[in-house]
Design a protein around this motif. Structure first.
Motif: not given
Length: 192
Positions: A14-24, A49-62
């Motif tokens: 709910x406090x989205x002042x900084x995208x970088x801070x939120x991400x970290x 298949x070639x897509x790994x769950x970790x890659x899926x998580x990272x792409x979705x999160x970004x």
């Protein structure tokens, strides 16, 4: 996950002042749940298949934290958006694989001695997406329940809480949506 951790996640969202801070700050708190969500989504598909769950998580999160226009009302809302993002990533990959220039008509060879986690079959993912879009036009609430139950892996109770519905309503809508989607997917397969 403890209630204090849930509250921390909700406050960060709910406090989205900084995208970088939120991400970290947010990633360490939600990573394991996002990874479980990705594993559940991919575990039902064909091997090789070639897509790994970790890659899926990272792409979705970004995609989620990298877009300053996105806002979330709650933790449940964030995980629903994550599920939708993962669904879209898998759909885009399925569409890309169907393009001839990306080898859409070729058979893939499995590499020996390498264990890949399943990635949804392109035709199945495209058919599911088409059916879900139709369901969203007919009944958006039932489509959202499918998104939360199937793609996010939420329980009936968690889905009810996220959508401010009773568990009985979620169960009833979930059963209807599953039956409807099954019929639509069988119809789609029968036409091809």
């Amino acid at each position: 996950m403890s209630n204090s951790m849930r509250e921390t996640i909700t406050q960060l969202l709910s406090d989205r002042d900084s995208t970088l801070a939120l991400s970290e700050e947010l990633l360490p708190l939600v990573y394991s749940e996002l990874k479980q969500l990705a594993n559940r989504q991919m575990a039902q598909e064909k091997p090789g298949q070639t897509l790994q769950p970790t890659a899926l998580v990272h792409e979705a999160y970004i995609r989620l934290v990298g877009n300053p226009d996105l806002q979330w009302d709650s933790r449940g809302h964030f995980f629903a958006a994550a599920a939708r993002s993962m669904r879209q990533i898998l759909l885009n990959r399925a569409k890309q694989k169907n393009f001839v220039k990306h080898g859409g008509g070729r058979n893939r060879e499995a590499l020996p001695d390498i264990a890949f986690v399943d990635e949804p079959e392109p035709e199945r993912m495209l058919a599911l997406e088409s059916a879900l879009q139709t369901l969203e036009e007919i009944d958006p609430r039932k489509a959202e329940i499918v998104n939360l139950r199937f793609f996010a892996g939420l329980t009936v109770e968690q889905t009810a809480l996220a959508l401010s519905l009773s568990p009985a309503t979620v169960k009833r809508d979930w059963q209807f949506a599953r039956t409807w989607l099954h019929r639509e997917l069988n119809r789609e397969v029968g036409e091809h």
